[in-house]
Design an enzyme around this catalytic site. Structure first.
Site, PDB file in Angstrom:
ATOM      1  N   TYR A 179     -15.883 -22.655  73.315  1.00  0.00           N
ATOM      2  CA  TYR A 179     -16.027 -21.202  73.401  1.00  0.00           C
ATOM      3  C   TYR A 179     -14.621 -20.665  73.646  1.00  0.00           C
ATOM      4  O   TYR A 179     -14.122 -20.658  74.764  1.00  0.00           O
ATOM      5  CB  TYR A 179     -16.983 -20.808  74.517  1.00  0.00           C
ATOM      6  CG  TYR A 179     -17.111 -19.315  74.726  1.00  0.00           C
ATOM      7  CD1 TYR A 179     -17.127 -18.440  73.645  1.00  0.00           C
ATOM      8  CD2 TYR A 179     -17.215 -18.785  76.002  1.00  0.00           C
ATOM      9  CE1 TYR A 179     -17.237 -17.074  73.827  1.00  0.00           C
ATOM     10  CE2 TYR A 179     -17.331 -17.409  76.203  1.00  0.00           C
ATOM     11  CZ  TYR A 179     -17.344 -16.564  75.114  1.00  0.00           C
ATOM     12  OH  TYR A 179     -17.451 -15.200  75.302  1.00  0.00           O
ATOM     13  N   ASP A 219     -17.918 -20.840  68.897  1.00  0.00           N
ATOM     14  CA  ASP A 219     -17.429 -19.472  68.781  1.00  0.00           C
ATOM     15  C   ASP A 219     -15.914 -19.542  68.928  1.00  0.00           C
ATOM     16  O   ASP A 219     -15.396 -19.673  70.029  1.00  0.00           O
ATOM     17  CB  ASP A 219     -18.058 -18.604  69.872  1.00  0.00           C
ATOM     18  CG  ASP A 219     -17.550 -17.167  69.841  1.00  0.00           C
ATOM     19  OD1 ASP A 219     -16.650 -16.857  69.039  1.00  0.00           O
ATOM     20  OD2 ASP A 219     -18.056 -16.349  70.647  1.00  0.00           O
ATOM     21  N   HIS A 340     -24.886 -13.216  68.135  1.00  0.00           N
ATOM     22  CA  HIS A 340     -24.422 -14.230  67.184  1.00  0.00           C
ATOM     23  C   HIS A 340     -25.635 -14.937  66.609  1.00  0.00           C
ATOM     24  O   HIS A 340     -26.645 -15.134  67.290  1.00  0.00           O
ATOM     25  CB  HIS A 340     -23.560 -15.298  67.872  1.00  0.00           C
ATOM     26  CG  HIS A 340     -22.284 -14.801  68.457  1.00  0.00           C
ATOM     27  ND1 HIS A 340     -21.044 -15.183  67.992  1.00  0.00           N
ATOM     28  CD2 HIS A 340     -22.056 -13.963  69.509  1.00  0.00           C
ATOM     29  CE1 HIS A 340     -20.101 -14.610  68.730  1.00  0.00           C
ATOM     30  NE2 HIS A 340     -20.700 -13.865  69.649  1.00  0.00           N
TER      31      HIS A 340
END
Length: 359
Positions: A179, A219, A340
Site C-alpha cells: 500500500y 495500491d 477501489h
C-alpha cells in the site's frame, strides 16, 4: 453481525487457531491437501476498511472470491489497529483485542474468515497503530511459502510503518503486496518527501532482488500514463486550497504528477517489470479501465484512475493469461463498498511446473 458468520475452529485450550506470522515455512504441513509449488491466480484489492467490507458487503465479496477462486488475495487499507495497549509497543502482525469494541470487531472478522471461501486460506497481517492503512495477505493452504516478511529489507519480525508491505517467497517466485504512501499535495515530510523516499527504496528493492521472478501488486498510488486516467486535464490541473507547489513536476492530483509518473517509469525500466494489465490492453477503456473512482457526489463524480496494479518480471510476461479490473461505471459497480475495485491476474503454468490439482 450477519447470520452467515460461522463459529471459528478452536484449539484444545479454547483459543482461536491462527496461522504462523512470518519466517521459514519449510516444515509447514497440511494433512488434508497436497502442496502446490506455484500460485497462478491472484487478486489485489484496496478494501478501504476490510472490516467494513466484511460487515456490509460479505455475501457479494464471497461470491466474487468463490467465482474467481484465487490462489492469493492481497488486501490494502485493512484499517484495523495492531494489537497492543495505549502507550505500549504494538504487535503489527496481530489484530487489536484489548478493548470491548476491538474484541468484538476481531471476533466478528475471524468468524467470517473461518468460513468458506476464506477458510481455505492462511492469512498474514501487517497493521498500523490505528484504523489506518495496513495490509493483509491470504494464501491458499495448498501452497507452501518459504518465507513471509513485512518489510522491504527482508528482516525478520520487522514491519514497515503503517503496515504497508507483505512480501511472500514461494519456491519459484516472490509476491510483494504494498500500500504505497499517497504523494499528498505539498512539499512536506509526510507528503512529497515521504513518497520520494518510498520510491527510492522500492527502486533499490526491485533492482537488488532479481534472483527470482517478482509479482508486485497493490495500491501503488500512481497512474503511469494519460491513458490510465479518465480525465487527464482535470487531474493535471487539480489543486488543494489553491496551493501550487514550487516545482511544476509536483503539480496536479496526487498519483498523477509528472514527478511520480517519471519515477514509476524508471522503477519499471530498472526493475525489468511489465505492467500486466497494459501488456494485454492497449486501448483506453472508459467503462472498465480504471481501478479507483471518485465519489459519485461532487466534483470527482466520474473521475477515475488506474492506481492498482500487477507488475511482473519480464521473464513472466509470456505467461500472462489475463489481467482484469472487476469494477465499472460511475456508480462503482463491482467495487463491493470500496472506492477501489478488485484487480485480478492469471498466469499459465511454467514449463517446469509440478503443480498438482488437489481434491
Amino acid at each position: 453481525m450477519k447470520r452467515f458468520f460461522q463459529v471459528i475452529n478452536k484449539d484444545s485450550d479454547g483459543s482461536c487457531k491462527k496461522p504462523k506470522e512470518e519466517g521459514n515455512y519449510d516444515n509447514a504441513t497440511d494433512t488434508d491437501t497436497q502442496k502446490k509449488k506455484e500460485p497462478l491466480k491472484f487478486v489485489t484489492w484496496n478494501a478501504n476498511s476490510f472490516y467494513l467490507r466484511v460487515k456490509n458487503n460479505f455475501p457479494e465479496l464471497c461470491k466474487f472470491v468463490t467465482s474467481f477462486d484465487p490462489d492469493v488475495i492481497a488486501i490494502q487499507e485493512v484499517r484495523m489497529p495492531a494489537a497492543g495497549s495505549k502507550g505500549t509497543p504494538k504487535n503489527q502482525g496481530e489484530l487489536k483485542d484489548d478493548t470491548t469494541a476491538s474484541r468484538e470487531e476481531k471476533a466478528a472478522l475471524m468468524r467470517a474468515l473461518s468460513a468458506p471461501p476464506f477458510g481455505n486460506y492462511r492469512v498474514w497481517w501487517s497493521l498500523a497503530d490505528s484504523k489506518y492503512a495496513g495490509t493483509a495477505l491470504f494464501v491458499k493452504k495448498c501452497f507452501k511459502p518459504k518465507n513471509v516478511f513485512f518489510n522491504l529489507d527482508k528482516i525478520a519480525s520487522k514491519h514497515e510503518p503503517d503496515g504497508r508491505v507483505i512480501l511472500v517467497e514461494f519456491e519459484t517466485l516472490r509476491l510483494l503486496n504494498t500500500y504505497v504512501p499517497n504523494n499528498g499535495w505539498k512539499e512536506e515530510p509526510n507528503s512529497f518527501q515521504r513518497r520520494r523516499k518510498w520510491d527510492k527504496r522500492i527502486l533499490e528493492f526491485v533492482t537488488q532482488n532479481s534472483d527470482k521472478p517478482l509479482i508486485w501488486c497493490g495500491d501503488l498510488n500512481v497512474s503511469h500514463e494519460e491513458i490510465d486516467v479518465s480525465h487527464p486535464e482535470f487531474f493535471s490541473a487539480a489543486k488543494q486550497n489553491g496551493y501550487v507547489p514550487p516545482n511544476k513536476e509536483d503539480c496536479g492530483q496526487p498519483g498523477f504528477t509528472l514527478s511520480e509518473r517519471r519515477r514509476f517509469g524508471n522503477i519499471l525500466k530498472e526493475g525489468q517489470l511489465v505492467d500486466a494489465y497494459r501488456f494485454l490492453h492497449n486501448d483506453k477503456d472508459m467503462e472498465r479501465g480504471f481501478s479507483w473512482s471518485g465519489n459519485p457526489i461532487g466534483k470527482y463524480r466520474g473521475k477515475r484512475m488506474r492506481i492498482d496494479y500487477f507488475l511482473v518480471s519480464e521473464k513472466l510476461k509470456d505467461r500472462i493469461v489475463a489481467c482484469e479490473m472487476h469494477g465499472h461505471g460511475i456508480e462503482l459497480q463491482g467495487f463491493y463498498g470500496s472506492d477501489h475495485c478488485p484487480v485480478t491476474l492469471e498466469l499459465s503454468p511454467s514449463s517446469n511446473s509440478q503443480n498438482e490439482n488437489p481434491e
